[in-house]
Scaffold this motif. Structure first.
Motif, PDB file in Angstrom:
ATOM      1  N   ARG A  30       2.205   6.534  -6.671  1.00 62.34           N
ATOM      2  CA  ARG A  30       1.700   5.978  -7.625  1.00 62.34           C
ATOM      3  C   ARG A  30       1.412   4.190  -7.244  1.00 62.34           C
ATOM      4  NH1 ARG A  30      -0.612   8.721 -11.630  1.00 62.34           N
ATOM      5  NH2 ARG A  30       0.490  10.726 -12.010  1.00 62.34           N
ATOM      6  N   GLU A  31       2.380   3.872  -6.597  1.00 62.42           N
ATOM      7  CA  GLU A  31       2.373   2.567  -5.968  1.00 62.42           C
ATOM      8  C   GLU A  31       2.437   2.420  -4.423  1.00 62.42           C
ATOM      9  OE1 GLU A  31       4.971  -0.325  -7.818  1.00 62.42           O
ATOM     10  OE2 GLU A  31       4.246   0.349  -9.768  1.00 62.42           O
ATOM     11  N   LEU A  32       1.545   1.924  -3.956  1.00 65.74           N
ATOM     12  CA  LEU A  32       1.295   1.680  -2.140  1.00 65.74           C
ATOM     13  C   LEU A  32       1.858   0.586  -1.731  1.00 65.74           C
ATOM     14  CD1 LEU A  32       0.196   3.826  -0.086  1.00 65.74           C
ATOM     15  CD2 LEU A  32      -1.743   2.293  -0.130  1.00 65.74           C
ATOM     16  N   PRO A  33       3.025   0.744  -1.027  1.00 67.09           N
ATOM     17  CA  PRO A  33       3.414  -0.790  -0.574  1.00 67.09           C
ATOM     18  C   PRO A  33       2.378  -1.157   0.247  1.00 67.09           C
ATOM     19  CG  PRO A  33       5.013   1.308  -0.138  1.00 67.09           C
ATOM     20  CD  PRO A  33       3.858   1.609  -0.742  1.00 67.09           C
ATOM     21  N   GLY A  34       2.382  -2.745   0.396  1.00 64.30           N
ATOM     22  CA  GLY A  34       1.505  -3.533   1.415  1.00 64.30           C
ATOM     23  C   GLY A  34       1.480  -2.923   2.734  1.00 64.30           C
ATOM     24  N   ARG A  35       2.597  -2.612   3.388  1.00 55.81           N
ATOM     25  CA  ARG A  35       2.820  -2.028   4.595  1.00 55.81           C
ATOM     26  C   ARG A  35       1.909  -0.626   4.691  1.00 55.81           C
ATOM     27  NH1 ARG A  35       6.385   2.319   4.786  1.00 55.81           N
ATOM     28  NH2 ARG A  35       7.638   2.414   2.891  1.00 55.81           N
ATOM     29  N   LEU A  36       1.588   0.025   3.883  1.00 56.43           N
ATOM     30  CA  LEU A  36       0.732   1.079   3.866  1.00 56.43           C
ATOM     31  C   LEU A  36      -0.770   1.143   3.477  1.00 56.43           C
ATOM     32  CD1 LEU A  36       3.260   3.806   2.637  1.00 56.43           C
ATOM     33  CD2 LEU A  36       2.603   3.454   4.987  1.00 56.43           C
ATOM     34  N   GLU A  37      -1.199  -0.077   3.258  1.00 56.78           N
ATOM     35  CA  GLU A  37      -2.541  -0.142   2.436  1.00 56.78           C
ATOM     36  C   GLU A  37      -3.680  -0.036   3.644  1.00 56.78           C
ATOM     37  OE1 GLU A  37      -2.724  -4.269   1.125  1.00 56.78           O
ATOM     38  OE2 GLU A  37      -1.640  -3.785  -0.787  1.00 56.78           O
ATOM     39  N   TYR A  38      -3.222  -0.284   4.848  1.00 56.68           N
ATOM     40  CA  TYR A  38      -4.247  -0.016   5.974  1.00 56.68           C
ATOM     41  C   TYR A  38      -4.385   1.501   6.223  1.00 56.68           C
ATOM     42  CZ  TYR A  38      -0.486   1.040   9.360  1.00 56.68           C
ATOM     43  OH  TYR A  38       0.565   1.921  10.030  1.00 56.68           O
TER      44      TYR A  38
ATOM     45  N   ASP B 219      -7.166   9.798  -9.684  1.00 57.75           N
ATOM     46  CA  ASP B 219      -6.210   9.662 -10.932  1.00 57.75           C
ATOM     47  C   ASP B 219      -5.182   8.640 -10.756  1.00 57.75           C
ATOM     48  OD1 ASP B 219      -7.754  11.729 -11.976  1.00 57.75           O
ATOM     49  OD2 ASP B 219      -6.258  13.131 -11.620  1.00 57.75           O
ATOM     50  N   ASP B 220      -5.636   7.645 -10.148  1.00 59.15           N
ATOM     51  CA  ASP B 220      -4.579   6.257  -9.990  1.00 59.15           C
ATOM     52  C   ASP B 220      -3.497   6.572  -9.138  1.00 59.15           C
ATOM     53  OD1 ASP B 220      -6.105   5.044 -11.753  1.00 59.15           O
ATOM     54  OD2 ASP B 220      -5.016   5.767 -13.594  1.00 59.15           O
ATOM     55  N   VAL B 221      -3.462   7.678  -8.288  1.00 58.08           N
ATOM     56  CA  VAL B 221      -2.517   8.018  -7.265  1.00 58.08           C
ATOM     57  C   VAL B 221      -3.255   7.702  -5.826  1.00 58.08           C
ATOM     58  CG1 VAL B 221      -1.221   9.956  -6.045  1.00 58.08           C
ATOM     59  CG2 VAL B 221      -1.401   9.859  -8.548  1.00 58.08           C
ATOM     60  N   HIS B 222      -2.372   6.884  -5.178  1.00 55.90           N
ATOM     61  CA  HIS B 222      -2.964   6.461  -3.853  1.00 55.90           C
ATOM     62  C   HIS B 222      -2.736   7.738  -2.758  1.00 55.90           C
ATOM     63  CE1 HIS B 222      -3.364   2.354  -4.727  1.00 55.90           C
ATOM     64  NE2 HIS B 222      -2.185   2.361  -5.589  1.00 55.90           N
ATOM     65  N   VAL B 223      -3.850   7.954  -2.046  1.00 51.18           N
ATOM     66  CA  VAL B 223      -3.764   8.960  -1.090  1.00 51.18           C
ATOM     67  C   VAL B 223      -3.861   8.374   0.229  1.00 51.18           C
ATOM     68  CG1 VAL B 223      -5.029  11.017  -0.316  1.00 51.18           C
ATOM     69  CG2 VAL B 223      -4.950  10.697  -2.693  1.00 51.18           C
ATOM     70  N   TYR B 224      -3.114   8.544   1.124  1.00 48.61           N
ATOM     71  CA  TYR B 224      -2.910   7.956   2.460  1.00 48.61           C
ATOM     72  C   TYR B 224      -2.476   8.754   3.641  1.00 48.61           C
ATOM     73  CZ  TYR B 224       1.860   7.358   1.503  1.00 48.61           C
ATOM     74  OH  TYR B 224       3.288   7.857   1.296  1.00 48.61           O
ATOM     75  N   ASP B 225      -2.816   8.192   4.924  1.00 47.19           N
ATOM     76  CA  ASP B 225      -2.536   9.085   6.047  1.00 47.19           C
ATOM     77  C   ASP B 225      -0.999   9.100   6.247  1.00 47.19           C
ATOM     78  OD1 ASP B 225      -2.268  10.505   8.409  1.00 47.19           O
ATOM     79  OD2 ASP B 225      -3.582   8.949   9.609  1.00 47.19           O
ATOM     80  N   ALA B 226      -0.251   9.901   6.096  1.00 44.20           N
ATOM     81  CA  ALA B 226       1.145   9.705   5.991  1.00 44.20           C
ATOM     82  C   ALA B 226       1.512   9.768   7.260  1.00 44.20           C
ATOM     83  CB  ALA B 226       1.828  10.951   5.237  1.00 44.20           C
ATOM     84  N   VAL B 227       1.098   9.813   8.251  1.00 49.44           N
ATOM     85  CA  VAL B 227       1.760   9.521   9.585  1.00 49.44           C
ATOM     86  C   VAL B 227       2.379   8.120   9.671  1.00 49.44           C
ATOM     87  CG1 VAL B 227       0.253  11.167  10.953  1.00 49.44           C
ATOM     88  CG2 VAL B 227      -0.379   8.886  10.920  1.00 49.44           C
ATOM     89  N   HIS B 228       1.845   7.348   8.788  1.00 49.73           N
ATOM     90  CA  HIS B 228       2.343   5.953   9.031  1.00 49.73           C
ATOM     91  C   HIS B 228       3.637   5.465   8.065  1.00 49.73           C
ATOM     92  CE1 HIS B 228      -1.127   4.914  11.411  1.00 49.73           C
ATOM     93  NE2 HIS B 228      -1.808   5.768  10.783  1.00 49.73           N
ATOM     94  N   ASP B 229       4.108   6.768   7.586  1.00 47.49           N
ATOM     95  CA  ASP B 229       5.092   6.645   6.387  1.00 47.49           C
ATOM     96  C   ASP B 229       6.351   7.244   6.930  1.00 47.49           C
ATOM     97  OD1 ASP B 229       6.833   6.049   4.418  1.00 47.49           O
ATOM     98  OD2 ASP B 229       5.080   7.136   2.827  1.00 47.49           O
TER      99      ASP B 229
END
Length: 461
Positions: A70-78, A85-95
């Motif tokens: 729901r909230e994406l930390p700055g370290r994962l924005e890239y 639906d207001d949910v951040h979708v990201y490449d999870a290898v970086h998490d």
């Protein structure tokens, strides 16, 4: 939250920007999710997704571990792919908060839907991961200073040769490959497909290309010294690398057996070499003056009147695929040439094919700093002479180490090694012409020098 019907457009926009995406030169016609597995619930959540990407008549499958927050930390924005639906979708290898699950499930030999996690021995699961920026066709997660997990981004049904050969070499007791700790697989097109493999992280290792480059820089910095007089002389390491290569070839033969390439098969292989040369000459006119000598080498290979021993080999061997550690040289990445099909990469080959690949790598290591004259300064003719001297010294040392450790002596099989090396150089000419024109003089110069030189290793005997 299921992503299957809502991820397509996000992925299609995001994919072309990824280093590991193989279809950058073509438009994406369609993206669809073919497998979706929820591995971590809640916020953050982790879904393992396999997508099909259609580009014209070609369909490729890729794996993308997808994180949801729901909230994406700055370290994962890239790493963000987009929002649903207001949910951040990201490449999870970086998490690292999510990727620990790969290690945990591997340690438990667990199944998660269609995904199978398997391990050898006991794994320490109290480790965070860091995504390595070094690779292009895959993504590696480094867990502490113990493990490295390679995620194969582009998927092909079947067991990946890197996992297959690593298992065989570890089983054969090879001391020149990292320990294997586990893997992840799934069913794709009714066949087992390798998704990832976990091996020993060589924390004390230094990349062979980096070491060779340092040696070349030392040589160029010394205006009046020869390659054997410079403090950074690499020849002894090249000899040890040759010996390690021969030992791994011997272990591969023990683990997977050997076969025979008939004289008719040799003729067919030579015909393929000639075809590649014809295609290259039509694209790169600078190659035409050497076509006669190249064809002569391929014809001499075709006329060998005895069957050739073949076995499983590395398949994409160069200085970037080896590391020098405290205990010696280690060979990595047995995946084979990415552009070839899985069936082609699993085919047995003559071991001198790997040797030829490494010899070509020495030429590149010697000359890449001279591209555009930006990395070093000095008289161009003198620098070229020194590059040739460094390459020949290290090529001979590698061949000497390989032969003395029981490998097929390149100097005693001139027709074979010359054909393989010329064929590799022709491939390089095509690659550089299409991707790095300023580097084209490296393979062209090598072809000119090889045409007039004795067999590799013969000068050292």
């Amino acid at each position: 939250m299921r992503l299957s019907e809502r991820l397509d457009d996000l992925i299609a926009d995001w994919l072309p920007r990824q280093r590991w995406f193989a279809g950058k030169d073509r438009d994406i016609d369609d993206v669809s999710v073919v497998i979706e597995t929820e591995l971590v619930e809640g916020d953050p959540a982790l879904h393992h997704v396999v997508i099909a990407v259609r580009q014209g008549e070609q369909v490729d499958r890729y794996q993308v571990p997808v994180g949801l927050r729901r909230e994406l930390p700055g370290r994962l924005e890239y790493a963000e792919i987009g929002q649903i639906d207001d949910v951040h979708v990201y490449d999870a290898v970086h998490d690292p908060e999510l990727t620990r699950v790969f290690l945990e499930k591997m340690a438990d030999c667990a199944d998660a839907g269609p995904l199978a996690f398997r391990s050898i021995g006991t794994l320490d699961t109290d480790l965070d991961s860091l995504a390595s920026p070094a690779e292009q066709s895959n993504t590696s997660l480094i867990y502490g200073d113990l493990y490295i997990c390679k995620l194969f981004r582009r998927l092909t049904p079947g067991i990946n040769p890197d996992l297959e050969l690593s298992r065989g070499l570890v089983g054969a007791g090879s001391k020149h490959v990292p320990a294997l700790y586990g893997w992840i697989s799934c069913q794709l097109d009714g066949t087992v497909c390798t998704l990832a493999m976990m091996t020993e992280f060589l924390r004390s290792g230094t990349d062979g290309w980096q070491l060779a480059g340092t040696s070349v820089r030392d040589l160029y910095a010394e205006a009046d010294l020869h390659a054997d007089e410079v403090g950074g002389d690499f020849a002894s390491e090249s000899e040890r690398l040759g010996a390690a290569t021969a030992e791994v070839h011997r272990d591969l033969a023990a683990a997977f057996g050997t076969g025979v390439m008939s004289s008719s098969d040799v003729t067919a292989l030579a015909r393929q070499m000639k075809t590649r040369l014809t295609e290259a000459c039509s694209t790169v006119p600078q190659l035409v003056p050497y076509a006669g000598r190249l064809n002569d080498a391929f014809e001499a290979f075709a006329e060998l009147d005895e069957p050739l021993m073949v076995q499983r080999v590395h398949g994409d061997y160069h200085l970037g695929q080896v590391m020098r550690t405290e205990t010696g040289w280690m060979l990595l990445d047995f995946e084979g040439e990415p552009a070839k099909s899985l069936e082609e990469r699993r085919q047995p080959a003559h071991p001198l094919r790997d040797v030829a690949g490494m010899l070509r790598s020495y030429d590149y290591a010697a000359r890449h700093l001279l591209v555009n004259g930006k990395a070093v300064s000095g008289n161009p003719d003198q620098l070229e002479f020194r590059a040739h001297e460094w390459a020949e010294r290290n090529r001979s040392a590698f061949c000497r180490g390989y032969a003395e450790a029981g490998g097929v002596d390149p100097a005693a099989h001139e027709e074979i090694i010359r054909a393989f090396e010329f064929d590799k150089a022709v491939y390089e000419v095509m690659y550089e012409a299409r991707n790095r024109p300023s580097w084209l003089h490296i393979p062209l110069g090598s072809i000119a020098a090889l045409s007039a030189s004795p067999a590799p290793g013969s000068a050292a005997r």
